[in-house]
Structures are given as C-alpha cells and as structure tokens.
Design an enzyme around this catalytic site. Structure first.
Site, PDB file in Angstrom:
ATOM      1  N   HIS A 369       0.797  -1.230   0.000  1.00 16.84           N
ATOM      2  CA  HIS A 369       0.000   0.000   0.000  1.00 16.84           C
ATOM      3  C   HIS A 369       0.826   1.275   0.000  1.00 16.84           C
ATOM      4  O   HIS A 369       0.261   2.356   0.110  1.00 16.84           O
ATOM      5  CB  HIS A 369      -0.925   0.025   1.231  1.00 16.84           C
ATOM      6  CG  HIS A 369      -2.120  -0.850   1.107  1.00 16.84           C
ATOM      7  ND1 HIS A 369      -3.263  -0.489   0.440  1.00 16.84           N
ATOM      8  CD2 HIS A 369      -2.354  -2.099   1.577  1.00 16.84           C
ATOM      9  CE1 HIS A 369      -4.151  -1.460   0.502  1.00 16.84           C
ATOM     10  NE2 HIS A 369      -3.627  -2.456   1.183  1.00 16.84           N
ATOM     11  N   LYS A 561      -8.480  13.652   4.561  1.00 15.57           N
ATOM     12  CA  LYS A 561      -7.606  12.479   4.522  1.00 15.57           C
ATOM     13  C   LYS A 561      -6.657  12.584   5.708  1.00 15.57           C
ATOM     14  O   LYS A 561      -6.700  13.552   6.472  1.00 15.57           O
ATOM     15  CB  LYS A 561      -6.805  12.443   3.223  1.00 15.57           C
ATOM     16  CG  LYS A 561      -6.008  13.709   2.946  1.00 15.57           C
ATOM     17  CD  LYS A 561      -5.483  13.744   1.522  1.00 15.57           C
ATOM     18  CE  LYS A 561      -6.602  13.911   0.543  1.00 15.57           C
ATOM     19  NZ  LYS A 561      -6.205  13.592  -0.849  1.00 15.57           N
ATOM     20  N   ARG A 562      -5.812  11.599   5.865  1.00 16.65           N
ATOM     21  CA  ARG A 562      -4.806  11.657   6.909  1.00 16.65           C
ATOM     22  C   ARG A 562      -3.896  12.864   6.692  1.00 16.65           C
ATOM     23  O   ARG A 562      -3.620  13.245   5.551  1.00 16.65           O
ATOM     24  CB  ARG A 562      -3.994  10.359   6.881  1.00 16.65           C
ATOM     25  CG  ARG A 562      -2.981  10.188   7.990  1.00 16.65           C
ATOM     26  CD  ARG A 562      -2.566   8.739   8.089  1.00 16.65           C
ATOM     27  NE  ARG A 562      -2.192   8.200   6.782  1.00 16.65           N
ATOM     28  CZ  ARG A 562      -0.940   8.085   6.354  1.00 16.65           C
ATOM     29  NH1 ARG A 562       0.062   8.506   7.106  1.00 16.65           N
ATOM     30  NH2 ARG A 562      -0.680   7.550   5.169  1.00 16.65           N
ATOM     31  N   LYS A 567       0.762  14.334   1.434  1.00 19.61           N
ATOM     32  CA  LYS A 567      -0.583  14.692   0.960  1.00 19.61           C
ATOM     33  C   LYS A 567      -0.719  16.202   0.775  1.00 19.61           C
ATOM     34  O   LYS A 567      -1.675  16.673   0.184  1.00 19.61           O
ATOM     35  CB  LYS A 567      -1.633  14.142   1.920  1.00 19.61           C
ATOM     36  CG  LYS A 567      -1.662  12.613   1.935  1.00 19.61           C
ATOM     37  CD  LYS A 567      -2.704  12.078   2.896  1.00 19.61           C
ATOM     38  CE  LYS A 567      -2.679  10.564   2.973  1.00 19.61           C
ATOM     39  NZ  LYS A 567      -3.210   9.905   1.767  1.00 19.61           N
ATOM     40  N   THR A 669      -8.547   6.562  -2.146  1.00 19.04           N
ATOM     41  CA  THR A 669      -9.941   6.143  -2.376  1.00 19.04           C
ATOM     42  C   THR A 669     -10.885   7.301  -2.111  1.00 19.04           C
ATOM     43  O   THR A 669     -11.996   7.312  -2.627  1.00 19.04           O
ATOM     44  CB  THR A 669     -10.329   4.949  -1.489  1.00 19.04           C
ATOM     45  OG1 THR A 669     -10.038   5.247  -0.128  1.00 19.04           O
ATOM     46  CG2 THR A 669      -9.604   3.688  -1.930  1.00 19.04           C
ATOM     47  N   LYS A 673     -14.523   8.473  -3.985  1.00 25.24           N
ATOM     48  CA  LYS A 673     -15.775   8.777  -3.282  1.00 25.24           C
ATOM     49  C   LYS A 673     -16.291  10.167  -3.645  1.00 25.24           C
ATOM     50  O   LYS A 673     -17.491  10.367  -3.888  1.00 25.24           O
ATOM     51  CB  LYS A 673     -15.556   8.682  -1.767  1.00 25.24           C
ATOM     52  CG  LYS A 673     -15.173   7.310  -1.264  1.00 25.24           C
ATOM     53  CD  LYS A 673     -14.591   7.365   0.140  1.00 25.24           C
ATOM     54  CE  LYS A 673     -13.931   6.038   0.501  1.00 25.24           C
ATOM     55  NZ  LYS A 673     -13.121   6.117   1.727  1.00 25.24           N
TER      56      LYS A 673
END
Length: 826
Positions: A369, A561-562, A567, A669, A673
């Site tokens: 992952h 998100k985290r 990110k 993901t 969504k």
C-alpha cells in the site's frame, strides 16, 4: 406480517415472507432485550432496539451462509488487516438486506426522528484512514459477490483517538467507541485461542538422537473472538469479520490480593488485556514498538490458529491447505503470518522444510500500500529475538535459503544480495517485513496502475526480475452502497426520477446512463440542486462544530484524509494565504467565494503534521474574523474526522483536493468517493488520479504539477526549493507572512518548522516546485465554477464514469486472478 420460518433437515432456515414487521421487532427488543417501556426509552435505547431488530434478520442469513460454506467445504479467502474502518453499521446493513424503507417507516410511525436515532450510533473506530476503509469496502464487496470470506483483525477497545482542537492545536483523547458495547458484535468464546510469545528456544533430542528446536519459557495470552456480521447487498450471503480481544490466561493473584498488594495481584491480567487496548500505540519509544509487534503477532497467531482449526475439521492432508485457504496480507502489518505458518507446519505438524515452504508460498498473497520507505515496516533483530525468538530463527532460515537462490541467479553480485535480503545490515540489524511478504507470497499487488508500475521499477526492481509475473495491479475501489446509496439520498432519489434502474448499487457502470441527460438543463439544474442541499446540511454542521457561518453557494473546496506532508495540506494552506493577500490588496477583484474544508488527524508523534494543523487553524481564525474578505473566503477544519463525518462532507464537496506529490500516493480512495458524488478533482498525476483522468477525460478534471519522472529528475539534478521561493513573489510573501507571527501573535516562531521543512529542510515533497502550477490550476477551477452549466455537466460526467472504481470490480479481479475463488451462493 409476522415472520414464518421452517427448519430444514440441514439446519438452514427457509424464509417465505418477504416483508418483516420491523416495528414489532423494535418494540420486542425494547421491552425484552433492553427492559424499557416506550415512554421511558431514550434515543439511544431506540437505536439499540432498531439495530437489534436489523441484526436478527442478518444473523439468520449469517447462519445459513456458514451452514452452506461448511457443508460444501468451500475454498475461502481470509483477509488479514490491522485496520477496519467500518464506521456506522445501521444504515448500511438496512440497505444491504433490503429493509431500509421499512425500518425508516417503522421509526417514524413510532413518533421518532429517523436521523436523530441513527446519529446515536458511534463509529466503529477500528482503523486510521484509507487502509482500514478499503478493508471495510472489500468486506462489503466480498459478501455482495457471494464470495466465501472471513476478515481477521483486532477488537480494539479504543480506536485511533478522538481529535479535539485547543487553541488550534490537535489534542488526542481516547476514542471510547466501545464504552457501552455495540449491538453488532457476537462473542464466540468457544473459538478462543491461546498463543505464546517471549521466552527462548532450546534444542532437544528425541529418542533417536535427532535434534529439534523447542520454544520454551513463554508467556501466554488468550484471544477471544468477536464476530461482526457483514451482509452483502441484495444477496443472502452474510460473511463475518472476526476480531480478537486479548485476555490474560491468568486471573488476579488471590494470594497477593489478600496480602494487600492489589496492583501486583492484577498485573498479569492487565498486561494481557493491554494488547488489544488501543489502535496503533505511539511507536516513537521502545515500549510502543514492542507493543505494536506484540499486537501484530497476537492477531496473526490467533487468526492462523482459527483458520487451521477450520481446515482440520474437514481435511486431513496438509498439502491441500492452499486449495481450501487463500490468505491475503493487507500491507506489511500481518507479514509475520508467513513465519508463523512456517513454525506451525514445521514444529507442530512436523512437516519437512520443502513441503512446509511449498504450502506457505501457495497460501499467501500480499498487497503493498505504500512507496514511502518509512511506511515499509522494519523491526530490530534485538526486539524480534526478545518477543518472537523462534520466528527470528525461521526468518534467518528463510533468508539463508533465499540468498542461496539469489546468489545462483546473480553470481558475485553482493549489492543485489544486500538489496534483497530480509535482514538489513547496519549498526542495528533490521528485519524488512515487506521483503518477507514478497518472498513468502505467490502474488504481490499494488493498488493503482501507476503504483504497481513503480513497485516494479523503483521499490522492488530486483524482486520483479527474480520473480517474473509475481507483481500485478489491482486498482482500489469503493463500495457504492456506503458511498452513494447511504450517504447521498437526494441524488439517489434523482436517479429514480430519471429512470436510472435499481441495479446501479451492484453494477455501478449503469450510471453511464446519466450521460443521456448531459444536455438536459432541467436535469442538470436538479443535480446541482441536490448538491446545494447537501451543502446546506454541511454548512449547518460547520456552524455547530466550528462556530463558522459559511455560504452554501460558495465553492466548497474539500481536503479530507490523513494529515501527512506527502498529501500536502500545507500546499493548500499556501493557496489560502495567497488568495487572502489578493483579496486584501484588491478588494474589488472578481473572485469566486470559497470555503476551504479540512478533515484530518495527524499521528500523535508526527510533530510537523500537527504543526500544519495548528497553522491551518491559526490562519482560519484570522481569515474567518476579517470583514475585509467580504465573505469571499472562509476556512473550516472540522475536528475528529471519521467515516460518519465523511458521509456528510463528501456529498457536499464541489472540489476534491488530491494533490499528493507524484509517486507518493499509492492509490487514494477519497478521490473516488468524492468524484462519485459529483465533485471535480484537482490533483497531480499520482495514484488513482491517473485512472480517474482516463475515465472522465481531461476536460472534466483539473490536473497540475510535476509527474513522477519530473520529480525524479529534480531529485537527481539537485532540487533547490530556495530557487522557487525567490523566483515567485506570491509564494515568498505567503510563506513569509505565515511565519511572521501575524497568525501566531503570542509566538512568532510557531511555524518555523514548516518554513524549515519547505526551505532549508529540502522540501522533500516538492511543495515549492508545484506551487505556481497549483495556483494556475486553481484559477482554471474558479473560471469553470463561474460557468454553472459547464460545471454541472462536468460534475454529472464524474458521477457517471466512476463505474471502474467500484470495489466490486476490484474484488472480482482479486477473486479471478489472485485467489482463484469461485462465488458460492446461499
């Protein structure tokens, strides 16, 4: 109507009545399970009674499913994951078994508010982020596709943590989601497992003089299983998630208790129960690292013991184990399972090495992952020797044999031997769990086309050469039941009005029919009206949670998100600061009003990520209270991001921020969504963004920034973030302003760590290099948003073309190509 059932000869229940009297069941459970009269019941009591009524219907099918699977001795997939971010279960279960409308009507006939009752449920917080939510989606799809499957994990008493902001800073509190229990679990004490750890290995000789290693002087702990039923959508299949709760094998010491030493009396009991206490203990210290390793082995050992117990009931030949059980390792956390199965077959079942290793390597498959080196787990040899001494021996043996094969393949190439060895040499020898997972599995997959390619070219190039064909791709997906049917009822109603049939929750590609209405202005207006109503509802949540009033007609720019540097939430922060400066310096500028909405938790030990949260909140405090913005700019950081909160944010989003540094995000993901619910993506060519671009087309997504090759070229040529800082006046001004003390008047150095990371720290995630392309792309977003018909058309295309990203498609590919797992209907 009352439920009519008859018991068949094999124990299966045959249901002949299509409609269930949910109201009667609710009142029954209220009186007999909860011992409450209706006039005394609280909203939580009603939620419990409703949940138990739903569970009754699920457990009937669960029993039937297990009867059929056991009777037919089916091949099963066993999914091993440290995380399952299940969220709330009630609405999802009601939809999946087809009683949602009946349940809602029953609650309303009882004079209750449906949403208020459903809001009583706490999120089942057994995960951190994308990894755990993916596992939850996969369980849903496995059952929906009638695939025999069992998930395994840990029954954490406390989830990740409950996030609160104090003066803008993240503060962690225990996530007490299990404080009052849950109606969804089923305790199975008869399947408890006792496992060993610590101790030492000694050599013993049998009567014929043959030596064998024996693991002795161990400690023991008991794993007690709790099953969470997982109902498929529009099918009778109900699989389950088995979660292990740790318990001491000893009760408290009565002698010590009678002496008055109360602490010592319960010490061993407390130590045993600590293992399943909390998700991801802080591993910044030695005790945290040790507990995390113990956690991983605890759930793996309990799960394997349970898998083999089930196998032995129906089978006697161990070489047939891979024909009946395929075990998927969800990332490196459960990779110790390879050594554990090796130990069981060698030490307990007394098979020879070659037979054992053949069974092991035909049983396991591994999903990678991440490409981030720090996320590829390594354990010190010293810690492994302390906790799992026998497994350390076996890992050395696995590595020794593998190194022999590599040496034959690449004679004299010590550099390749070092690169592929499970044991990383250095001042402190480390065990590379990802290497163990690759060597011990028959298939290794990435989770997006780009990610899987980078696994072969960048992360594991020599493994790919040594094992041609072992590496493959399985692009992630999301369940459309949870992430559209459940969370966006307004859009679902619109589909019905326009004749989009009821098959789409199980066949997401049917939403392509929405493209028939791309030139229908009435439909486009209705689509955007649904979006607006979702934004109104989210605005109310922002007002309640943050005390910030936002305009639903503004562009809702969402990044959920985290919180992690790769990110790049701090890139969005620089955008906010730049826009703020523009508004202040040019009050009459034509600017699309924006609401920036964040949701994210930072790992407790990740200081820079927590500093970024503080910076966003500090900037938000100033902007939201500055009348000079004329309402053109608002910033809301919603605390305690979780599945139930995401289900409100995602349907309301206009713009989806997927701006990770190219080559760093395995898949994502959240991007799927958000796009499924009609948000447009602004993103880099990273992870699944690449495939979303392929599906929706370049005119319906906003792509910017460096690609993977350009990032690598910058690294090779000697990247200098100062160059971009001095070259771009807006970038320099935004960063200087952030770190000037203007947003942190009580501490002018509050955000020095962010500045250091972006400049003198080398800017490892290329924020400075991508800033200008990001700002230009955001201008294209603003231009498109002002053209409302164009924006509506783009939003509909995104919803219509997400069929590829259903987790049903992903799981079917796993079943066909990796697990060789046929469906088995009940």
């Amino acid at each position: 109507m009352s439920k009519k059932s008859s018991l068949l000869s094999d124990g299966m229940v045959n249901r002949t009545v299509s409609e269930q009297n949910i109201k009667e069941s609710i009142l029954h459970h209220l009186r007999y399970s909860l011992v409450h009269l209706p006039e005394q019941a609280t909203p939580r009591d009603w939620w419990l009674a409703l949940s138990l009524a739903i569970r009754d219907r699920i457990t009937d099918d669960m029993s039937d499913t297990q009867i059929v699977h056991n009777r037919d001795n089916v091949r099963r997939v066993y999914y091993l994951s440290m995380e399952y971010l299940m969220g709330r279960m009630l609405i999802n279960n009601a939809h999946n078994i087809g009683v949602y409308d009946d349940a809602k009507q029953a609650i309303e006939e009882l004079g209750l508010d449906w949403e208020q009752i459903c809001d009583e449920e706490m999120d089942m917080g057994l995960g951190n982020g994308g990894l755990g939510r993916l596992a939850a989606c996969f369980l849903d799809s496995l059952a929906t596709l009638d695939l025999p499957a069992i998930g395994y994990g840990i029954y954490y008493e406390f989830g990740l943590f409950k996030q609160e902001f104090q003066q803008g800073k993240q503060v962690e509190h225990p996530d007490t989601w299990l404080k009052y229990g849950t109606p969804w679990d089923i305790i199975r004490p008869e399947y408890s497992q006792t496992i060993q750890y610590y101790g030492r290995v000694e050599t013993v000789f049998d009567s014929a003089g043959n030596a064998r290693p024996v693991w002795v002087d161990t400690r023991s702990v008991m794993g007690v299983p709790f099953d969470i039923p997982v109902a498929g959508y529009d099918t009778k299949t109900v699989n389950f998630l088995r979660l292990w709760s740790s318990h001491s094998t000893e009760d408290f010491d009565l002698e010590e208790f009678n002496k008055g030493d109360y602490v010592e009396a319960v010490r061993s009991k407390a130590m045993g129960e600590t293992i399943s206490k909390v998700l991801y203990p802080n591993d910044q210290n030695a005790n945290g690292k040790e507990l995390r390793l113990v956690q991983q082995y605890f759930f793996v050992a309990c799960s394997l013991a349970d898998i083999l117990r089930r196998f032995e009931k129906m089978n006697s030949n161990w070489t047939s184990l891979p024909e009946k059980a395929t075990i998927q390792l969800n990332d490196t956390h459960p990779a110790i399972a390879i050594a554990e199965l090796t130990r069981i077959l060698l030490d307990d079942k007394h098979l020879d090495w070659d037979t054992t290793w053949d069974i092991v390597t035909r049983t396991f498959a591994y999903t990678n992952h991440t490409l981030l080196p720090e996320a590829l787990e390594k354990w010190s040899v010293g810690l492994f020797e302390k906790v799992l001494p026998r497994h350390l021996q076996l890992i050395y043996e696995i590595n020794h044999r593998f190194m022999g094969e590599v040496a034959q393949h690449w004679p004299g190439r010590n550099d390749i031997l070092q690169a592929l060895s499970i044991i990383e040499e250095g001042d402190h020898k480390m065990i590379r769990m990802a290497h163990l997972a690759v060597i011990g599995s028959h298939t290794v997959n990435g989770v997006a086309a780009l990610h899987s390619q980078l696994l072969k070219t960048d992360l594991f190039p020599h493994f790919d050469q040594f094992y041609p064909g072992k590496f493959t791709n399985k692009t992630n997906g999301i369940t459309p039941r949870r992430w559209l049917l459940n969370c966006n009822p307004g859009l679902v109603d619109l589909f019905k009005q326009y004749g989009i049939n009821s098959e789409w929750p199980k066949h997401l590609e049917h939403l392509r029919k929405l493209e028939n209405f791309l030139d229908d202005t009435v439909f486009l207006d209705a689509f955007m009206a649904v979006k607006h109503q979702n934004k109104v509802q989210l605005a109310a949540i922002i007002q309640k949670e943050c005390g910030i009033e936002v305009d639903p007609s503004a562009l809702f720019d969402v990044q959920i998100k985290r919180l992690h540097e790769y990110k790049r939430q701090h890139l969005t922060l620089l955008n906010i600061l730049t826009l703020y400066r523009r508004v202040l310096n040019n009050p009459d500028m034509n600017m699309v009003p924006r609401v920036f909405i964040f949701g994210a938790k930072a790992a407790p030990g990740y200081a820079l990520a927590k500093n970024i949260i503080y910076a966003i909140n500090a900037v938000a405090e100033v902007i939201n209270n500055d009348p000079r913005t004329q309402g053109k700019l608002k910033v809301a950081f919603l605390p305690n991001y979780r599945v139930s909160l995401a289900s409100h944010i995602i349907p309301a989003a206009d713009l989806s921020e997927q701006i990770s540094t190219a080559g760093k995000e395995a898949s994502g993901t959240g991007n799927m969504k958000l796009a499924l619910n009609g948000a447009l993506t602004i993103g880099t060519m990273d992870g699944a963004n690449v495939e979303i671009l392929e599906e929706v087309g370049p005119d319906n997504i906003f792509i910017f920034g460096l690609n993977v090759d350009q990032v690598q070229d910058l690294d090779r040529s000697g990247y200098n973030p100062h160059h971009y800082y001095h070259q771009d006046s807006e970038l320099k001004a935004a960063l200087d302003w952030l770190c000037s003390g203007h947003f942190s008047p009580h501490n002018s150095h509050a955000f020095d760590d962010i500045r250091y990371s972006l400049l003198d720290g080398g800017d490892p995630y290329k924020v400075m290099a991508d800033y200008r392309a990001y700002m230009d792309c955001q201008q294209r977003v603003s231009d498109a948003y002002q053209d409302r018909p164009r924006w509506a058309r783009m939003a509909v295309i995104n919803t219509a073309r997400m069929g590829k990203f259903s987790s049903d498609r992903t799981i079917q590919e796993y079943a066909d190509e990796i697990w060789k797992l046929p469906a088995h209907s009940v």
